[in-house]
Motif scaffolding. Structure first.
Motif, PDB file in Angstrom:
ATOM      1  N   GLN A  19       0.959  -0.876  -0.154  1.00  0.00           N
ATOM      2  CA  GLN A  19       0.083  -0.407   0.087  1.00  0.00           C
ATOM      3  C   GLN A  19       0.399   1.365   0.507  1.00  0.00           C
ATOM      4  N   ALA A  20       2.225   0.886  -0.146  1.00  0.00           N
ATOM      5  CA  ALA A  20       2.812   2.256  -0.071  1.00  0.00           C
ATOM      6  C   ALA A  20       2.714   3.408  -1.040  1.00  0.00           C
ATOM      7  N   CYS A  21       3.309   4.466  -1.372  1.00  0.00           N
ATOM      8  CA  CYS A  21       2.716   5.219  -1.951  1.00  0.00           C
ATOM      9  C   CYS A  21       3.592   6.071  -2.568  1.00  0.00           C
ATOM     10  N   PRO A  22       4.388   6.241  -3.676  1.00  0.00           N
ATOM     11  CA  PRO A  22       4.858   6.590  -4.649  1.00  0.00           C
ATOM     12  C   PRO A  22       5.431   7.900  -4.501  1.00  0.00           C
ATOM     13  N   GLY A  23       6.754   8.161  -4.000  1.00  0.00           N
ATOM     14  CA  GLY A  23       7.921   8.998  -3.818  1.00  0.00           C
ATOM     15  C   GLY A  23       7.301   9.957  -4.189  1.00  0.00           C
ATOM     16  N   PRO A  24       7.286  10.662  -5.327  1.00  0.00           N
ATOM     17  CA  PRO A  24       6.708  12.323  -5.547  1.00  0.00           C
ATOM     18  C   PRO A  24       5.863  12.426  -5.237  1.00  0.00           C
ATOM     19  N   CYS A  25       4.815  12.097  -4.941  1.00  0.00           N
ATOM     20  CA  CYS A  25       2.904  11.919  -4.947  1.00  0.00           C
ATOM     21  C   CYS A  25       1.534  11.578  -3.743  1.00  0.00           C
TER      22      CYS A  25
END
Length: 431
Positions: A19-25
């Motif tokens: 469920q990780a969020c992409p770094g730039p977002c």
């Protein structure tokens, strides 16, 4: 016990990574929707690693140059996708095809000229489609065939020159259409849209005074609402015998001559399709000048092509023989449609029984009160069941032209001429 605790931590960490969020977002949840905001990040590619359960994704105001195949394969549950204000020029086939649950798609304010229209066939849940302010030059006739749920469509500020008739027919729930500020060619092909927009549809079409003509020059700037009716008609063709060839210098020998009479507005383009034992020939008319020689730039291999298509609609086949047997089709096309007429041509030489067989059939039908009858040296079939027509060719003091008979679907039989003494026998089966 320790092993069990380690296993639990591994499972929890695995779920967290999934469920990780992409770094730039920025990722979050609101009203039960999983939302990811990647706008205003100067992104030049769609970042990987989106959670599979995301329902709303914004990539607006970045520098994305294109959308590759499978760009959103990670997010099959996506319902809203915002891609406005990027630098997208191409949407590749398969870029959007996996988004079967998508309801809202915004591709406005990009540079899109190459769009995978077939991907829309998978987006049957789509309600809102925004494609305004791009470089689109055309829309395929069946582009929206699967979008029965679509409510709002924005195509304004593109480079659309024409619209295929029936483009919006599948959009049965459409209530809002913006299509102003496109450089429309106000020819016959646009008249259906004027009728549909002004009198047929209940769809709201704002800024109709900005749906204007760019060409022809005499109509430039004219709103579609004030465009006067144009004299338009779909093509009609009739394949006949034409004795005059505009002074063409024919080679000695037998010459098969066909003539395609064409009607329609705008003037249809003429095309010949010829299927012979040696293969298929596609000929855009004309391919020769009035003297029978190939036009400059013509793909013909010789100065006098074996199939000579003239500007007046005539087709000559000099020195007609067995290798030229086959199906000859005349196709006429304009903005409103196309029409085709065809004839099968076969050669029977004396001494091979062909003349006797055809003659017996001809005389047998006459004896039964059916078949053909003759009047003043002309032969005419009596009914649609008579599919054998006889042509005689002759060689006298100079080149002669074959008289050709043809019966096209839905048309009356055409006359057939008999010239001189028979040296060769042709029979034609029309369909």
């Amino acid at each position: 016990m320790q092993e069990l605790q380690l296993l639990c931590w591994a499972v929890l960490l695995g779920l967290g990574l999934g469920q990780a969020c992409p770094g730039p977002c920025d990722c979050g949840e609101k009203y039960g929707f999983q939302i990811i905001d990647c706008s205003y990040r100067d992104l030049e590619a769609v970042p990987p690693g989106f959670p599979a359960n995301v329902t709303t994704l914004s990539l607006s105001a970045n520098r994305l140059p294109h959308l590759p195949e499978g760009a959103f394969r990670e997010v099959p549950q996506l319902q809203s996708l915002w891609l406005a204000h990027n630098e997208i020029r191409k949407v590749a086939a398969g870029a959007l095809a996996s988004l079967g649950r998508l309801k809202n798609l915004d591709l406005s304010h990009n540079l899109i000229s190459d769009f995978a229209w077939d991907d829309l066939h998978n987006l049957s849940a789509l309600h809102f489609l925004k494609m305004d302010s791009n470089e689109l030059t055309f829309i395929p006739r069946d582009a929206f065939r699967s979008l029965q749920a679509l409510r709002s469509l924005q195509l304004n500020h593109n480079r659309l020159h024409m619209l295929a008739e029936g483009t919006f027919a599948p959009l049965t729930l459409l209530s809002h259409l913006q299509i102003n500020d496109n450089p429309f060619d106000c020819t016959c092909s646009i008249m259906w849209f004027k009728t549909w927009a002004l009198t047929t549809t209940t769809v709201s079409i704002p800024e109709q005074d900005k749906i204007t003509c760019t060409s022809p020059h005499v109509l430039k700037g004219t709103p579609l609402t004030r465009l006067l009716p144009l004299p338009c008609s779909a093509p009609l063709v009739q394949l006949t015998y034409q004795p005059s060839q505009d002074g063409a210098e024919l080679q000695p020998g037998f010459v098969l001559a066909l003539h395609c009479d064409v009607e329609g507005q705008p003037a249809p383009q003429l095309h010949w399709h010829i299927q012979t034992p040696g293969g298929t020939a596609e000929i855009a008319s004309p391919n020769v000048g009035a003297d029978g020689r190939a036009l400059p730039g013509s793909p013909a291999a010789s100065s006098r092509p074996r199939f000579q298509a003239f500007a007046n609609g005539s087709l000559l086949v000099p020195d007609f023989g067995k290798l030229q047997e086959g199906t000859y089709s005349c196709l006429a096309t304009n903005e409103l449609g196309s029409a085709e007429s065809s004839v099968n041509v076969a050669l029977a030489t004396p001494g091979q029984g062909g003349e006797d067989a055809l003659g017996r059939r001809f005389h047998g039908n006459v004896a039964e009160g059916t078949g053909c009858y003759t009047v003043d040296n002309e032969v005419q079939p009596l009914g649609p069941e008579d599919d054998v027509l006889i042509i005689y060719l002759s060689r006298t003091r100079g080149p002669e032209v074959a008289a050709v008979g043809h019966r096209a679907s839905g048309q009356q039989p055409l006359r057939l001429l008999l010239l001189g003494q028979s040296l060769l026998l042709l029979f034609l089966t029309s369909f």
